[in-house]
Design a protein around this motif. Structure first.
Motif, mmCIF file in Angstrom:
data_model
loop_
_atom_site.group_PDB
_atom_site.id
_atom_site.type_symbol
_atom_site.label_atom_id
_atom_site.label_comp_id
_atom_site.label_asym_id
_atom_site.label_seq_id
_atom_site.Cartn_x
_atom_site.Cartn_y
_atom_site.Cartn_z
ATOM 1 N N LYS A 1 6.479 0.649 11.123
ATOM 2 C CA LYS A 1 7.351 -0.437 10.660
ATOM 3 C C LYS A 1 8.771 -0.319 11.201
ATOM 4 C CE LYS A 1 3.824 -1.331 7.941
ATOM 5 N NZ LYS A 1 3.950 -1.505 6.512
ATOM 6 N N SER B 1 0.802 -1.220 0.000
ATOM 7 C CA SER B 1 0.000 0.000 0.000
ATOM 8 C C SER B 1 0.838 1.275 0.000
ATOM 9 C CB SER B 1 -0.921 -0.018 1.227
ATOM 10 O OG SER B 1 -0.137 -0.111 2.408
ATOM 11 N N THR B 2 2.157 1.159 0.129
ATOM 12 C CA THR B 2 3.018 2.352 0.124
ATOM 13 C C THR B 2 3.532 2.658 -1.276
ATOM 14 O OG1 THR B 2 3.683 1.654 2.339
ATOM 15 C CG2 THR B 2 4.933 3.456 1.392
HETATM 16 O O1 LIG Z 1 4.307 -8.905 -0.090
HETATM 17 C C1 LIG Z 1 4.175 -7.719 0.191
HETATM 18 C C2 LIG Z 1 5.256 -6.817 0.498
HETATM 19 O O2 LIG Z 1 6.391 -7.345 1.091
HETATM 20 C C3 LIG Z 1 4.908 -5.416 0.955
HETATM 21 O O3 LIG Z 1 5.925 -4.611 0.482
HETATM 22 C C4 LIG Z 1 4.775 -5.306 2.454
HETATM 23 O O4 LIG Z 1 3.740 -6.160 2.872
HETATM 24 C C5 LIG Z 1 4.496 -3.875 2.903
HETATM 25 O O5 LIG Z 1 3.269 -3.436 2.460
HETATM 26 P P1 LIG Z 1 2.626 -2.053 2.907
HETATM 27 O O6 LIG Z 1 3.351 -0.964 2.192
HETATM 28 O O7 LIG Z 1 1.182 -2.178 2.494
HETATM 29 O O8 LIG Z 1 2.766 -1.965 4.385
#
Ligand SMILES: O=C[C@H](O)[C@H](O)[C@H](O)COP(=O)(O)O
Length: 258
Positions: free
Chosen positions: A133, A39-40
């Motif tokens: 994170k 989502s980023t």
């Molecule tokens: O498989 C998905 C990935 O590793 C994503 O980059 C990870 O889950 C981070 O996602 P988000 O930006 O939504 O926190």
């Protein structure tokens, strides 16, 4: 008249991190660019598009899965293939959690195999994430565990064999789909096991990575160790924390349009 909906604090933080990382790392000389998943990364693509057609027309973008492929295509950017471009200038991707050495848990979206290929193939791999994170020990904030992509035939065996590790996970489960009966199937046709390791094991993620990778049927482990050059974390106060692989940490103000 179009109305602008204000971003939530978390979405704002993701955008801050993404915009700042693109401004610093996607430069005009960079022609082969990896786009991660999650989502980023939509904010990463938005910022790249805002660099303009004159620079983007000479670039090729590689995807880490179906989602990023759609992002690239829908943004009017040129989609490339890893077989043609195995060496990338820069890859930018999100993460589920990042420790002070820039080890990451990735694969919350089940994309970590292709993500690791594009991360390792890049001269520079950059992580972008919101403040949640940014962690001291992997697993402290991200509860589902370490994503492990596994060949479907070996999934049940893996759930048994992983218990025989010297430091076994506290629990491990086959990831089930939502909106679909049965397990999550990755873009590579595999299953995912999420394994929760305790803080002692996760204090040495390289050891966990090596141990799990050796288990029969494992295709890839969602632990990215010694790959990232820098991590950008958007904060609630509008600043961005930048962590480098050599341990340097700095706090910067984001650009006014971020
Ligand atoms: O498989 C998905 C990935 O590793 C994503 O980059 C990870 O889950 C981070 O996602 P988000 O930006 O939504 O926190």
């Amino acid at each position: 008249m179009a109305t602008t909906i204000p971003l939530t604090a978390i979405e704002g933080a993701k955008r801050l991190a993404a915009f700042t990382a693109v401004d610093r790392h996607i430069l005009s000389q960079h022609k082969v660019i990896g786009i991660g998943s999650g989502s980023t990364v939509p904010y990463v693509v938005d910022r790249i598009v805002s660099q303009g057609l004159s620079v983007n027309k000479d670039r090729v973008f590689l995807a880490t899965g179906f989602q990023s492929q759609q992002l690239i295509v829908n943004a009017g950017l040129r989609l490339g293939d890893i077989d043609q471009f195995p060496v990338l200038d820069v890859t930018i991707d999100g993460a589920d959690e990042v420790d002070p050495d820039l080890n990451c848990i990735k694969g919350g979206g089940a994309c970590h195999l292709r993500e690791k290929v594009l991360a390792e193939g890049a001269k520079t791999f950059i992580v972008v994430a919101d403040y949640r994170k940014n962690s001291q020990v992997l697993g402290a904030n991200y509860a589902p565990g370490v994503p492990i992509e596994v060949a479907p035939f070996a999934a049940t065996s893996l759930l048994r064999s992983i218990k025989t590790l010297k430091t076994p996970p506290l629990n491990a489960n086959l990831r089930m789909g939502t909106g679909k009966a049965g397990p999550v199937v990755t873009d590579n046709g595999n299953f995912v096991v999420d394994a929760v390791f305790g803080p002692e094991a996760m204090s040495d993620p390289v050891r966990v990575l090596h141990a799990v990778k050796l288990l029969t049927g494992v295709v890839e482990v969602g632990l990215f160790c010694n790959v990232a050059k820098a991590a950008y974390f958007g904060n609630q106060d509008g600043s961005v924390t930048v962590k480098l692989a050599d341990g340097q940490v700095s706090q910067i103000e984001a650009s006014s349009d971020a």
